[in-house]
Design a protein around this motif. Structure first.
Motif, PDB file in Angstrom:
ATOM      1  N   ARG A 101       0.841  -1.196   0.000  1.00 16.12           N
ATOM      2  CA  ARG A 101       0.000   0.000   0.000  1.00 16.12           C
ATOM      3  C   ARG A 101       0.874   1.243   0.000  1.00 16.12           C
ATOM      4  NH1 ARG A 101      -5.076  -0.093   3.434  1.00 16.12           N
ATOM      5  NH2 ARG A 101      -4.137   1.847   4.201  1.00 16.12           N
ATOM      6  N   LEU A 102       0.320   2.338  -0.519  1.00 18.30           N
ATOM      7  CA  LEU A 102       1.083   3.577  -0.593  1.00 18.30           C
ATOM      8  C   LEU A 102       1.555   4.036   0.773  1.00 18.30           C
ATOM      9  CD1 LEU A 102       2.181   6.076  -2.010  1.00 18.30           C
ATOM     10  CD2 LEU A 102      -0.127   7.061  -1.936  1.00 18.30           C
ATOM     11  N   ASP A 103       0.686   3.994   1.799  1.00 18.05           N
ATOM     12  CA  ASP A 103       1.110   4.496   3.099  1.00 18.05           C
ATOM     13  C   ASP A 103       2.247   3.658   3.681  1.00 18.05           C
ATOM     14  OD1 ASP A 103      -0.483   2.283   3.592  1.00 18.05           O
ATOM     15  OD2 ASP A 103      -1.911   3.322   4.894  1.00 18.05           O
ATOM     16  N   ALA A 104       2.212   2.347   3.448  1.00 21.71           N
ATOM     17  CA  ALA A 104       3.265   1.483   3.972  1.00 21.71           C
ATOM     18  C   ALA A 104       4.575   1.671   3.222  1.00 21.71           C
ATOM     19  CB  ALA A 104       2.824   0.022   3.887  1.00 21.71           C
ATOM     20  N   VAL A 105       4.503   1.774   1.896  1.00 19.35           N
ATOM     21  CA  VAL A 105       5.725   1.937   1.092  1.00 19.35           C
ATOM     22  C   VAL A 105       6.334   3.310   1.332  1.00 19.35           C
ATOM     23  CG1 VAL A 105       6.670   1.963  -1.248  1.00 19.35           C
ATOM     24  CG2 VAL A 105       4.905   0.292  -0.634  1.00 19.35           C
ATOM     25  N   LEU A 106       5.491   4.332   1.459  1.00 20.82           N
ATOM     26  CA  LEU A 106       5.994   5.671   1.744  1.00 20.82           C
ATOM     27  C   LEU A 106       6.711   5.693   3.088  1.00 20.82           C
ATOM     28  CD1 LEU A 106       5.791   8.645   0.521  1.00 20.82           C
ATOM     29  CD2 LEU A 106       4.065   9.004   2.290  1.00 20.82           C
TER      30      LEU A 106
END
Length: 266
Positions: A191-196
């Motif tokens: 997910r974007l929040d995790a990868v960010l």
């Protein structure tokens, strides 16, 4: 699809709609009148918006070009049927030009010094491409060819240093290679929040807050969805932090988590 339908589909803001309408005018000029046409310089986000528009339009003969490979700011060149991309890029009278300025020994001007000086001449940002600093006392500027005479005749200083600019061919541009830092991490899902959070060494809650605040873009397009799935090759940018690229997802760890290989640029 009509021009209005295209703009309704692709433009996210009123400002973007104006930009995309100008792009379509240039495209029609190249295809309808058989002459090369180009946009002003576009930021990475604007390039992404234009790319989405052209994908929806279909079969546009065009290239993004900023004077050298991997330039950040580029124009979109629209080519008539008779012109090939290679010929357009090698045209000595093409739409892009470059200038170089050498500063006094010991001077170390920054990007903001140079950009401020050029905009002080009345050169708007859309007429200026990348500003390169191949050495501490030397800078190179890519710009629209039509503005080169103004720069050469009026540019006398940047910051507190005197300059004497000269025109150079595009093949003398000397961009510094970006220095990134490779990071490896694992996430429950990409997910974007995790990868960010992994890419910028943040708590996931803070990464989610940045996304909700509109500070994060995926491939230079703003994204407000923390649950968006990120793919290999995606570029994540966060205002104030820089950018990171998801280079690889090699597989699953022994605990079933997704492994990431990221490259971070500050």
């Amino acid at each position: 699809m009509t021009k209005k339908e295209l703009l309704d589909r692709c433009a996210r803001t009123g400002e973007e709609r104006v930009l995309l309408a100008r792009v379509l005018d240039k495209l029609e000029q190249a295809q309808g009148r058989g002459i090369p046409a180009h946009t002003p310089f576009l930021s990475p986000g604007e390039q992404a918006a234009v790319a989405d528009l052209l994908a929806a339009w279909g079969n546009a003969k065009c290239i993004f070009w900023g004077g050298y490979s991997d330039a950040e700011r580029s124009v979109c060149l629209f080519l008539p049927d008779w012109q090939e991309a290679e010929d357009a890029l090698q045209d000595p009278e093409g739409p892009l030009a470059a200038a170089e300025a050498v500063f006094p020994l010991g001077a170390e001007p920054g990007h903001r010094d140079i950009l401020g000086a050029l905009m002080g001449l009345g050169l708007t940002r859309e007429k200026l491409g990348d500003i390169l600093l191949p050495e501490p006392d030397r800078c190179q500027v890519v710009l629209l060819r039509e503005t080169l005479p103004i720069l050469l005749s009026q540019w006398e200083s940047a910051g507190r240093w005197h300059v004497s600019p000269r025109a150079i061919p595009l093949n003398e541009l000397a961009p510094r290679p970006l220095q990134g830092r490779v990071l490896r991490d694992t996430v429950a899902s990409p997910r974007l929040d995790a990868v960010l959070a992994a890419g910028f060494s943040l708590p996931r809650s803070k990464a989610a807050a940045y996304i909700a605040a509109g500070r994060v873009a995926v491939n230079h397009r703003e994204c407000l969805k923390g649950d968006k799935l990120v793919e290999e090759g995606d570029v994540l940018t966060c205002r104030g932090l820089g950018k990171c690229i998801l280079r690889e997802m090699p597989g699953q760890s022994k605990k079933g988590r997704t492994m990431l290989v990221l490259e971070r640029f500050s």
